[in-house]
Design a protein around this motif. Structure first.
Motif, short mmCIF file in Angstrom:
data_model
loop_
_atom_site.label_atom_id
_atom_site.label_comp_id
_atom_site.label_asym_id
_atom_site.label_seq_id
_atom_site.Cartn_x
_atom_site.Cartn_y
_atom_site.Cartn_z
N VAL A 56 68.41 25.05 29.24
CA VAL A 56 67.93 23.98 28.36
C VAL A 56 69.06 22.99 28.09
CG1 VAL A 56 66.95 23.45 26.09
CG2 VAL A 56 66.26 25.53 27.30
N PHE A 57 70.24 23.49 27.76
CA PHE A 57 71.37 22.60 27.48
C PHE A 57 71.79 21.82 28.72
CE2 PHE A 57 72.12 25.63 23.91
CZ PHE A 57 72.11 24.71 22.88
N SER A 58 71.74 22.47 29.88
CA SER A 58 72.18 21.80 31.10
C SER A 58 71.20 20.74 31.58
CB SER A 58 72.40 22.83 32.22
OG SER A 58 71.18 23.48 32.53
N SER A 59 69.98 20.74 31.03
CA SER A 59 69.00 19.72 31.39
C SER A 59 69.33 18.37 30.77
CB SER A 59 67.59 20.16 31.00
OG SER A 59 67.47 20.19 29.58
N LEU A 60 70.17 18.37 29.75
CA LEU A 60 70.57 17.14 29.09
C LEU A 60 71.89 16.66 29.65
CD1 LEU A 60 69.79 18.17 25.40
CD2 LEU A 60 68.41 16.66 26.85
N PRO A 61 72.12 15.35 29.60
CA PRO A 61 73.41 14.83 30.06
C PRO A 61 74.54 15.48 29.26
CG PRO A 61 71.85 13.05 29.69
CD PRO A 61 71.23 14.28 29.14
N GLU A 62 75.63 15.77 29.93
CA GLU A 62 76.75 16.41 29.24
C GLU A 62 77.37 15.47 28.23
OE1 GLU A 62 79.59 18.02 31.88
OE2 GLU A 62 78.17 19.32 32.92
N ASN A 63 77.34 14.18 28.51
CA ASN A 63 77.97 13.22 27.62
C ASN A 63 77.08 11.99 27.53
OD1 ASN A 63 79.59 11.56 26.12
ND2 ASN A 63 81.42 11.82 27.40
N ASN A 64 76.44 11.81 26.37
CA ASN A 64 75.51 10.70 26.20
C ASN A 64 76.23 9.35 26.11
OD1 ASN A 64 72.98 11.97 26.26
ND2 ASN A 64 73.33 12.76 24.19
N SER A 65 77.55 9.37 26.02
CA SER A 65 78.30 8.11 25.93
C SER A 65 78.69 7.58 27.30
CB SER A 65 79.56 8.30 25.08
OG SER A 65 80.43 9.24 25.70
N GLN A 66 78.25 8.34 28.37
CA GLN A 66 78.59 7.91 29.71
C GLN A 66 77.79 6.65 30.09
OE1 GLN A 66 77.50 11.18 32.18
NE2 GLN A 66 75.29 10.84 31.98
N ALA A 67 77.96 6.17 31.31
CA ALA A 67 77.28 4.94 31.76
C ALA A 67 75.78 5.07 31.62
CB ALA A 67 77.64 4.67 33.23
N PRO A 68 75.10 3.99 31.24
CA PRO A 68 73.64 4.03 31.03
C PRO A 68 72.91 4.58 32.23
CG PRO A 68 74.54 1.94 30.29
CD PRO A 68 75.65 2.63 31.01
N MET A 69 71.82 5.29 31.93
CA MET A 69 71.00 5.89 32.98
C MET A 69 69.85 4.94 33.32
SD MET A 69 70.76 9.71 31.36
CE MET A 69 69.77 10.36 32.68
N SER A 70 69.34 5.10 34.53
CA SER A 70 68.19 4.30 34.96
C SER A 70 66.93 4.93 34.38
CB SER A 70 68.11 4.28 36.49
OG SER A 70 67.81 5.58 36.97
N PRO A 71 65.83 4.13 34.29
CA PRO A 71 64.58 4.70 33.77
C PRO A 71 64.14 5.92 34.55
CG PRO A 71 64.43 2.32 33.80
CD PRO A 71 65.72 2.66 34.49
N GLU A 72 64.34 5.92 35.86
CA GLU A 72 63.93 7.07 36.64
C GLU A 72 64.76 8.31 36.28
OE1 GLU A 72 61.40 7.48 38.69
OE2 GLU A 72 60.78 5.47 38.04
N ASP A 73 66.07 8.07 36.07
CA ASP A 73 66.94 9.19 35.66
C ASP A 73 66.53 9.74 34.30
OD1 ASP A 73 68.39 9.04 37.97
OD2 ASP A 73 69.96 7.75 37.10
N VAL A 74 66.15 8.79 33.41
CA VAL A 74 65.72 9.21 32.06
C VAL A 74 64.46 10.05 32.15
CG1 VAL A 74 64.86 8.40 29.83
CG2 VAL A 74 66.85 7.30 30.89
N LYS A 75 63.47 9.55 32.93
CA LYS A 75 62.23 10.30 33.08
C LYS A 75 62.50 11.68 33.68
CE LYS A 75 59.87 7.10 35.28
NZ LYS A 75 58.69 6.49 35.99
N GLU A 76 63.37 11.73 34.65
CA GLU A 76 63.70 13.01 35.28
C GLU A 76 64.38 13.95 34.30
OE1 GLU A 76 66.34 14.78 39.03
OE2 GLU A 76 65.93 12.62 38.88
N CYS A 77 65.25 13.37 33.47
CA CYS A 77 65.98 14.20 32.48
C CYS A 77 65.02 14.75 31.44
CB CYS A 77 67.07 13.36 31.82
SG CYS A 77 68.17 14.33 30.79
N PHE A 78 64.10 13.88 30.94
CA PHE A 78 63.11 14.36 30.00
C PHE A 78 62.23 15.45 30.62
CE2 PHE A 78 63.63 10.53 27.20
CZ PHE A 78 63.74 11.20 26.00
N GLY A 79 61.87 15.25 31.88
CA GLY A 79 61.05 16.23 32.56
C GLY A 79 61.76 17.58 32.69
#
Length: 622
Positions: free
Chosen positions: A499-522
């Motif tokens: 569960v923890f590894s499904s989230l970005p390790e560092n939310n302050s990193q470079a912005p994610m693309s919408p597709e990356d965001v959808k994939e991360c939420f999924g």
């Protein structure tokens, strides 16, 4: 109990002389023949009046005449010694001998009557009162002649009951008669009567409190429940037997036959030896029964403790060489009980160590072995006194099947652990090592750690809430509390890493693309739902431990997800079926976590409610 003592206004005028003493006196100092003849004539009048045919009790009906009777017997004995040494052919000597035989038969009859009539009155309390009161009067001759009237039985500061008064008079009379008969050479007749009557009283007393003669085969045939009942009865009876029957009989023998050490010893031994050996042999017979259950150890411990508590009194009561058989039986029973306790502990250890059950406890809960073993060990802690004695010279196994690092014994610089503390710590270690093996049976590593946390926490609670706490010490408890936390942390890592590894390790990193965001939420949705689906059937039975684990997970998961949620949710505006893409709000996580570790799966209504809540919150967020 009132203290009785004797008051007397006159001293005895007669003394006891041996033949040697009489012959060694100068002629002018010896009793005159006239005085001796007068003594015989006076004795003739008194003794023939109270011959054995008289139905009246000499000491019961007229205590003054009873004392006079004893005095004239003493005077008669003195006269016999005189005639034997000075005029052995005198007819008075023959008469004196005849009178002595009549007097002894009368005293023998009186002795028997007093013993028989006071079977229920010569109790230990009355006996001790008489003897304690007697200690203030050291003149034995005066005691023999002057004790006895109702007026002469005084009480220091308080009144006594009628039973106590009658018992006191009987005690005084018995001693006076015994002293007189022993002094006249008729001790054998006196002792024979005493032994017969008092032995029957002691045997009857033992029977009344439930002490029977049991053979080894009789005991071995009893089932465990029947044996427990018999042991419980014996535990109550042995205290009465020692403190009342045997102690009272010893005091009575010492008092009545104080004139002869050998007589009082032989009398007490013959009266009590058989009954005492039978009484103290019972624990040894119990140890010979089949140890069908480890719980029989508590029977052994109860028996050992009962004897140990009474041991100082037993040793004092049966201190004669002629009663050494009783002491040997007591020692034998204690030894057999000690051996039985050790053997049972070894068997228990072996049962725990070799438990081969492959059955998994649903949800990683408390294993039945943990519960039964800790109930057993914590109960053992209630016997710290006797177990310390039994285990004092019984070392732990030299060759341990476990790594040395596993053995954390209770330690203290100022208060080193006792043999009992070491043994119980060892048994707990054996249990924990067995639980380690059972944890390996779980395919899910996270669940195996949860199993270990659950069971070690149960062990700790048993230690904290029993006498084990004082035996093992705070250091032992603290050390194992840290292990519970380690197991809990390992469960979090193994159960929630995906569960923890499904989230970005560092939310302050470079912005994610919408597709990356959808994939991360999924990824998060799948990982979180899978974790919840599994762990709602897992269980932590202790409420506080369960809450601590869930709070720890929430403190890590909710902020991490919340930060990602707030940062990237807006990037999905305009997406159709947003509630499918973003199934959980940060608040939803807490709701789902609240259902975990109760051992029951989330119900459909609960799941739907949470999903609906998530959709509504997602809509508000948009």
């Amino acid at each position: 109990m009132a203290t009785l003592f004797i008051s007397s206004s006159k001293a005895s005028s007669a003394s006891s002389f041996s033949v040697h003493q009489t012959m060694s006196l100068p002629r002018h100092a010896a009793f005159s023949e006239y005085m001796m003849e007068e003594s015989v004539d006076h004795a003739h009048a008194i003794i023939t009046k109270w011959d054995t045919k008289s139905p009246t009790s000499l000491f019961h009906d007229n205590r003054k005449e009873g004392r006079e009777f004893l005095k004239c017997v003493k005077d008669l004995r003195t006269a016999m010694h005189f005639f034997l040494s000075q005029k052995s052919a005198s007819g008075k000597l023959v008469l004196a001998q005849q009178l002595m035989q009549i007097a002894m038969k009368r005293l023998e009859k009186e002795f028997y009557q007093i013993l028989s009539a006071n079977r229920d009155r010569l109790d230990p309390d009355s006996v001790r009162s008489c003897v304690s009161g007697r200690s203030s009067n050291s003149d034995d001759d005066q005691y023999q002649c002057d004790v006895g009237s109702d007026e002469e039985i005084n009480v220091a500061g308080e009144s006594i009951s009628e039973v106590e008064r009658v018992s006191a008079l009987a005690m005084y009379d018995l001693k006076a008669i015994a002293d007189c008969m022993i002094g006249c050479g008729y001790g054998k007749e006196c002792v024979k009567i005493y032994k017969i009557i008092r032995k029957s009283i002691v045997d009857e007393g033992l029977y009344r409190i439930g002490i029977e003669r049991n053979s080894s085969s009789q005991i071995s045939k009893m089932n465990f429940e029947a044996l427990q009942h018999k042991i419980k009865h014996w535990l109550s009876a042995v205290r009465i037997a020692v403190k009342t029957l045997f102690n009272g009989e010893r005091v009575l023998c010492d008092h009545v036959f104080s004139a002869s050490d050998s007589i009082r010893e032989s009398s007490f031994a013959e009266i009590t030896r058989e009954g005492a050996i039978n009484l103290f042999k019972f624990p040894e017979l119990v140890t010979r029964t089949k140890r069908s259950s480890p719980h029989k150890i508590f029977c052994f411990l109860d028996l050992y403790e009962a004897i140990s508590v009474l041991l100082p009194e037993i040793e004092l009561i049966f201190s004669f060489e002629s009663t050494s058989a009783v002491s040997l039986q007591v020692s034998s029973s204690l030894q057999k009980l000690s051996e039985a306790v050790r053997a049972t502990l070894s068997e228990f250890e072996s049962v725990v160590q070799k438990d081969s059950s492959k059955t998994l406890v649903t949800g990683g809960g408390i294993h039945p072995l943990t519960e039964s073993a800790m109930n057993y060990i914590s109960s053992l802690a209630n016997y710290s006194g006797v177990l310390s004695e039994i285990l004092a010279d019984w070392p732990l196994p030299v060759q341990s099947p476990f790594p040395e690092s596993y053995f954390d014994s209770p330690k203290s610089i100022d208060n080193p652990p006792s043999a009992m503390a070491m043994r119980l710590a060892w048994l707990i270690l054996v249990l924990l090592c067995r639980l380690d093996c059972k944890a390996e049976l779980y395919k899910d590593i996270g669940l195996s750690y949860l199993f270990l946390a659950n069971n070690l926490h149960f062990v700790l609670e048993k230690v904290r809430t029993s006498n084990l706490r004082y035996l093992l010490g705070e250091e032992w408890i603290s050390k194992h509390e840290k292990k519970v936390k380690q197991y809990s942390a390992s469960y979090e890592v193994m159960g929630w890493t995906k569960v923890f590894s499904s989230l970005p390790e560092n939310n302050s990193q470079a912005p994610m693309s919408p597709e990356d965001v959808k994939e991360c939420f999924g990824r998060f949705n799948l990982a979180f739902e899978e974790a919840c689906r599994k762990q709602t059937s897992w269980v932590v039975q202790d409420g506080k431990l369960r809450d601590d684990i869930k709070v720890s997970i929430a403190k890590k998961l909710v902020p991490a997800y919340g930060e990602f949620y707030e940062k990237y949710l807006g990037m999905l505006d305009g997406e159709t079926n947003l509630e499918v893409l973003v199934r959980f709000s940060p608040d939803d996580l807490g709701n789902y976590l609240s259902y975990l570790l109760h051992g029951t799966a989330i119900s459909g209504s609960s799941s739907s409610s949470s999903s609906s809540s998530s959709s509504q919150k997602s809509g508000r967020a948009r």
